[in-house]
Write an enzyme that holds these catalytic residues in place. Sequence first.
Site, PDB file in Angstrom:
ATOM      1  N   LYS A 267     -14.135  58.453  -5.238  1.00 17.24           N
ATOM      2  CA  LYS A 267     -13.406  58.056  -4.033  1.00 17.24           C
ATOM      3  C   LYS A 267     -14.351  57.513  -2.972  1.00 17.24           C
ATOM      4  O   LYS A 267     -14.004  56.568  -2.250  1.00 17.24           O
ATOM      5  CB  LYS A 267     -12.602  59.242  -3.489  1.00 17.24           C
ATOM      6  CG  LYS A 267     -11.438  59.656  -4.402  1.00 17.24           C
ATOM      7  CD  LYS A 267     -10.519  60.645  -3.737  1.00 17.24           C
ATOM      8  CE  LYS A 267     -11.100  62.035  -3.642  1.00 17.24           C
ATOM      9  NZ  LYS A 267     -11.124  62.728  -4.936  1.00 17.24           N
TER      10      LYS A 267
ATOM     11  N   ARG B 203      -5.722  68.829 -13.414  1.00 17.04           N
ATOM     12  CA  ARG B 203      -6.712  69.907 -13.444  1.00 17.04           C
ATOM     13  C   ARG B 203      -6.224  71.130 -12.684  1.00 17.04           C
ATOM     14  O   ARG B 203      -6.500  72.267 -13.075  1.00 17.04           O
ATOM     15  CB  ARG B 203      -8.029  69.409 -12.836  1.00 17.04           C
ATOM     16  CG  ARG B 203      -8.791  68.436 -13.727  1.00 17.04           C
ATOM     17  CD  ARG B 203      -9.849  67.676 -12.929  1.00 17.04           C
ATOM     18  NE  ARG B 203     -10.717  68.575 -12.191  1.00 17.04           N
ATOM     19  CZ  ARG B 203     -11.297  68.254 -11.034  1.00 17.04           C
ATOM     20  NH1 ARG B 203     -11.101  67.065 -10.487  1.00 17.04           N
ATOM     21  NH2 ARG B 203     -12.086  69.114 -10.428  1.00 17.04           N
TER      22      ARG B 203
ATOM     23  N   ASP C  29      -7.912  59.230 -10.572  1.00 20.55           N
ATOM     24  CA  ASP C  29      -8.461  60.501 -10.083  1.00 20.55           C
ATOM     25  C   ASP C  29      -7.368  61.360  -9.467  1.00 20.55           C
ATOM     26  O   ASP C  29      -7.342  62.584  -9.662  1.00 20.55           O
ATOM     27  CB  ASP C  29      -9.546  60.239  -9.042  1.00 20.55           C
ATOM     28  CG  ASP C  29      -9.990  61.528  -8.373  1.00 20.55           C
ATOM     29  OD1 ASP C  29     -10.625  62.356  -9.055  1.00 20.55           O
ATOM     30  OD2 ASP C  29      -9.677  61.727  -7.187  1.00 20.55           O
TER      31      ASP C  29
ATOM     32  N   SER D  23     -14.910  63.232  -9.280  1.00 14.56           N
ATOM     33  CA  SER D  23     -13.745  63.050  -8.415  1.00 14.56           C
ATOM     34  C   SER D  23     -14.164  62.680  -7.000  1.00 14.56           C
ATOM     35  O   SER D  23     -13.679  61.696  -6.426  1.00 14.56           O
ATOM     36  CB  SER D  23     -12.914  64.338  -8.402  1.00 14.56           C
ATOM     37  OG  SER D  23     -11.846  64.239  -7.480  1.00 14.56           O
TER      38      SER D  23
ATOM     39  N   HIS E 212     -18.420  63.862   3.735  1.00 12.42           N
ATOM     40  CA  HIS E 212     -17.422  64.585   2.935  1.00 12.42           C
ATOM     41  C   HIS E 212     -17.724  66.076   2.986  1.00 12.42           C
ATOM     42  O   HIS E 212     -18.875  66.487   2.927  1.00 12.42           O
ATOM     43  CB  HIS E 212     -17.440  64.126   1.476  1.00 12.42           C
ATOM     44  CG  HIS E 212     -16.510  64.915   0.605  1.00 12.42           C
ATOM     45  ND1 HIS E 212     -15.159  64.651   0.552  1.00 12.42           N
ATOM     46  CD2 HIS E 212     -16.728  65.977  -0.211  1.00 12.42           C
ATOM     47  CE1 HIS E 212     -14.581  65.513  -0.272  1.00 12.42           C
ATOM     48  NE2 HIS E 212     -15.509  66.325  -0.749  1.00 12.42           N
TER      49      HIS E 212
END
Length: 432
Positions: free
Chosen positions: A189, A170, A163, A185, A84
Site C-alpha cells: 500500500k 487472513r 491486498d 500488506s 505508518h
Amino acid sequence: MIRPAELIERKRDGGELTAQELEELMLGYARDEVPDYQLAAFCMAVFFRGLTSAETYSLAEAMIKTRDTDDLRSALGRKVVDKHSTGGVGDKTSIAIGPIVAACGVPFAKMSGRGLGHTGGTLDKLESIPGFRVELSTDEFVAQVREAGMAIIGASTNLVPADKRLYALRDVTATVDSYSLIAASIMSKKIAGGAEAIVIDAKVGDGAFMKSLPDAQELAEAMLDLGRRAGLEVVCLLTDMDQPLGRAVGNALEIREAIATLRGEGPPDFVELVLSACSHLLAVSDLGVDDAEGRRRAEQAIADGSAFEAYERWIRAQGGDPDEAALPQASVVRELSADRGGYVAELGAVRVGQAALHLGAGRRAKEDEIDHTVGVVCLAKRGDRVAAGEPLAEIHAQTEEAAAEAARELAAAYELADEPPRERPVVLDVLA
C-alpha cells in the site's frame, strides 16, 4: 496458466515460488479466477513455512499490479514522505506529525484506515471534527497536498484491491500474524500510494500486535528489506505500547490532545514520539538535513506556532472546523480515584482500550457506529505518584451506567506499588 493447487503444495512442502507465479496468483485472485478457499490454503502454507525476502517482495509487487500506482513526485515535483503505524491505544501521532512536517516545508501525503476493536483508526478520529472529509479524489488529494502542504485521506477502494481482499481472508482464517504477509500488506500500500520515504512506527507490548521486542525487530527488518528492494527510504521506530500513548483514548479526546501537542502542551511520552518521528521524516525528505537538525526544526515549528497554523490550514482544506470548541463532548464526565497511595507500576493498554471500546469509542464489528465523544483520559501514567483519593483517570461517557462500568474496567488496568517502576522510553529502538 498457473494451477494454484501446485503452488500451495510447493509452499506447503517448503519450496519457493517465482515472481511470475505469485503475480499470476494475485491477478487471478483479483479477477475472481482463484477462489477464496485456495488463497486461504496458500496463506496457511505461508503461515507455517514463511516466505523468503525475495518472495515477500514479489508478493508485494504482485498485489500492487492489481491496480495502477500513484506518482506523487511527478504530480508535486517534490519528494513526498509518509508515516505508518502498526496501531495501538491512544495513537494519534499522524494528526500531530503531519502539520509539523508540513510547517517545515515537506509535503505529507497519507492514506489511513479505520479502527477495529481496541485499536483506534486515524480516520475515525478525524471524523470527530465537524465537516471533515476523509474521502477525496486523487486530483483533490494531490491539489490539497500542493496547496495546504498535507492531506490524510481514506485509502481508495482500488488501492491494491488484492491486498484488501487478502487481509479480510487472513482475518477469518487465523493467518493475520505472519510477518511475511504483514510486511507485504503494509509495504504494497505504501509503494502504491506513491511516497518515496516512509517512517514506520512499529508498536511493541500489551496493546500491540507484537508483544515482544524481538518480534517487532523481525517485522521491521522485513519491511526495511521491502523498502530497499523498492528503492524507498525506510526508517522503523520500535515504540512502547505497554501503556496507552499520551493520555487521551477516544476520538474527539485524541484530537484535543493532538491540538495541545501542536501548541506545545502535549503529554511527555506523546511529544517525544512525535518529535522523534518528525526528526526522521525530515531527515529522509529532500531538505538535506540530519536527524538532529530535523528535530530542531520540528521543535521550532511548535514553538513559533507554524505547526498549529499548518493544522488549521489542513483541517479547513478538508472541509473541517479547526476550532477545538467545535469538537463534540460527552454527556457524562466522571473521575476514577486511587483507592490507595503509591506509584503507577503498570497501566494496561488493552484494558484501557477495551474500556473505551465498551463506552462506544471503537468498533466490535466493521459495521458498528462510533461515538466520537466518549473515551478515557489517563491522568496518571506509569511512574506517576498518586495519593489515596486522587484521580487516576477521567471517563467520558453518555450515561452514568456506562461510566460506572468503564470505571470498573479502568480500575483493573491500574497497578499501584510502593516503589516507582523502572523507567521505560517510548522509543525502544530505531532501525534503518
